[in-house]
Design an enzyme around this catalytic site. Structure first.
Site, PDB file in Angstrom:
ATOM      1  N   ASP A  15       0.824  -1.203   0.000  1.00  0.00           N
ATOM      2  CA  ASP A  15       0.000   0.000   0.000  1.00  0.00           C
ATOM      3  C   ASP A  15       0.866   1.263   0.000  1.00  0.00           C
ATOM      4  OD1 ASP A  15      -2.335   1.403  -0.001  1.00  0.00           O
ATOM      5  OD2 ASP A  15      -2.848   1.002   2.090  1.00  0.00           O
ATOM      6  N   HIS A  32       2.902   3.863  -8.838  1.00  0.00           N
ATOM      7  CA  HIS A  32       2.727   2.439  -9.148  1.00  0.00           C
ATOM      8  C   HIS A  32       3.960   1.886  -9.884  1.00  0.00           C
ATOM      9  CE1 HIS A  32      -1.204   2.494  -7.548  1.00  0.00           C
ATOM     10  NE2 HIS A  32      -1.765   3.196  -8.512  1.00  0.00           N
ATOM     11  N   LEU A 126      12.512 -19.255  -5.263  1.00  0.00           N
ATOM     12  CA  LEU A 126      11.421 -18.503  -4.638  1.00  0.00           C
ATOM     13  C   LEU A 126      10.080 -18.814  -5.316  1.00  0.00           C
ATOM     14  CD1 LEU A 126      10.865 -16.160  -2.522  1.00  0.00           C
ATOM     15  CD2 LEU A 126      10.783 -14.665  -4.518  1.00  0.00           C
TER      16      LEU A 126
HETATM   17  C1  FPP Z   1      -1.567   0.441  -3.405  1.00  0.00           C
HETATM   18  O1  FPP Z   1      -1.198   1.777  -3.518  1.00  0.00           O
HETATM   19  C2  FPP Z   1      -1.132  -0.304  -4.514  1.00  0.00           C
HETATM   20  C3  FPP Z   1      -1.921  -0.863  -5.491  1.00  0.00           C
HETATM   21  C4  FPP Z   1      -3.383  -0.793  -5.592  1.00  0.00           C
HETATM   22  C5  FPP Z   1      -1.356  -1.597  -6.579  1.00  0.00           C
HETATM   23  C6  FPP Z   1      -0.156  -2.401  -6.256  1.00  0.00           C
HETATM   24  C7  FPP Z   1       0.599  -2.428  -7.473  1.00  0.00           C
HETATM   25  C8  FPP Z   1       1.918  -2.340  -7.537  1.00  0.00           C
HETATM   26  C9  FPP Z   1       2.851  -2.301  -6.401  1.00  0.00           C
HETATM   27  C10 FPP Z   1       2.454  -2.295  -8.871  1.00  0.00           C
HETATM   28  C11 FPP Z   1       3.317  -3.423  -9.168  1.00  0.00           C
HETATM   29  C12 FPP Z   1       2.751  -4.752  -9.085  1.00  0.00           C
HETATM   30  C13 FPP Z   1       2.999  -5.646 -10.035  1.00  0.00           C
HETATM   31  C14 FPP Z   1       2.599  -7.068  -9.876  1.00  0.00           C
HETATM   32  C15 FPP Z   1       3.667  -5.234 -11.262  1.00  0.00           C
HETATM   33  P1  FPP Z   1      -2.365   2.799  -3.517  1.00  0.00           P
HETATM   34  O2  FPP Z   1      -2.632   3.203  -4.911  1.00  0.00           O
HETATM   35  O3  FPP Z   1      -3.524   2.242  -2.792  1.00  0.00           O
HETATM   36  O4  FPP Z   1      -1.718   3.978  -2.715  1.00  0.00           O
HETATM   37  P2  FPP Z   1      -2.485   5.003  -1.793  1.00  0.00           P
HETATM   38  O5  FPP Z   1      -3.221   4.209  -0.765  1.00  0.00           O
HETATM   39  O6  FPP Z   1      -1.374   5.796  -1.212  1.00  0.00           O
HETATM   40  O7  FPP Z   1      -3.379   5.801  -2.671  1.00  0.00           O
END
Ligand code: FPP
Length: 236
Positions: A15, A32, A126
């Site tokens: 997150d 992201h 892994l």
């Molecule tokens: C949360 O941050 C993250 C996500 C919803 C997406 C997770 C995706 C990645 C880490 C990208 C890479 C993953 C792969 C498999 C390539 P948020 O957008 O909820 O952040 P916020 O809560 O600060 O708004």
């Protein structure tokens, strides 16, 4: 670090990409992209520290409610990540599996997921699970439907349904339950992640945003885990 008490299976709720980007005055999609880069680094770090299974929450069944632009950017990131995954998996002996409701993904991503699983299935390093269009309630509902079908067609009788039966019908069948769950960026919710599998797991929360959660932060989480008195689950 003492490898013997390193958790065998670590699950992560990645997150804070958006908040990290905002704090730098950048668009969420950059957060992201930085998060994806960090995940790549984390695979090598986890392997080096002796973790055997890593399961990450990349896109939930609720994440479709985000803006169309953000959903598109995330899908493109997953495409790119899975395409690069073939070379990386071969080079590092990583087995990749994708959990979640696959038919709900764009068709090319469904195909990529099928292909990378097949391609890496014999790799013994892994064991890496990516949760894509994943929701635990959805996963349990799908499992119950399959079990009901088996009862209906006479291959399973209701008296024979056990906890094991349910475990075996989940997307994570064959994967041991997580020992440690890490959620970055301050929230302390489960957000519909691995509800069945986390029954005995230790939960670790940190304020650090995912894009900057690195080796030191993972080591801190493991050291915290090692102070816990593990009486249940996979504990010996
Ligand atoms: C949360 O941050 C993250 C996500 C919803 C997406 C997770 C995706 C990645 C880490 C990208 C890479 C993953 C792969 C498999 C390539 P948020 O957008 O909820 O952040 P916020 O809560 O600060 O708004």
């Amino acid at each position: 670090m003492d490898k013997k008490s390193v958790p065998a299976h670590v699950a992560i709720i990645m997150d804070g990409n958006g908040r990290w980007a905002k704090s730098k005055g950048m668009p969420r999609t950059i957060g992201h992209a930085k998060g994806a880069q960090n995940l790549e680094d984390m695979l090598y770090i986890a392997d080096e520290l002796g973790i055997k299974y890593l399961t990450v929450y990349a896109f939930s069944t609720e994440n479709w409610k985000r803006s169309e632009d953000e959903v598109l950017a995330l899908m493109n990131l997953f495409r790119q990540y899975l395409r690069n995954g073939f070379r990386k998996a071969a080079k590092n002996n990583v087995r990749i599996r994708v959990i979640g409701y696959r038919p709900g993904l764009p068709k090319d991503l469904q195909d990529l997921a099928d292909e990378i699983e097949e391609f890496s299935k014999d790799n013994t390093g892994l064991q890496f699970q990516i949760a894509l269009n994943y929701g635990s309630r959805d996963e349990i509902t799908r499992a119950v439907k399959q079990i009901a079908e088996e009862v209906k067609n006479g291959t399973l009788s209701p008296e024979d349904i056990s906890e094991e039966t349910i475990t075996k019908h989940l997307d994570t069948a064959d994967i041991p339950d997580p020992d440690l769950l890490i959620r970055t960026s301050g929230e302390q919710r489960l957000s519909n992640y691995l509800l069945w599998q986390l029954a005995y797991t230790e939960f670790y929360y940190t304020d650090t945003h995912w894009p900057v959660f690195g080796k030191k932060e993972l080591q801190d989480a493991i050291e915290w885990y090692q102070t816990r008195d593990r009486r249940y689950g996979n504990a010996k």
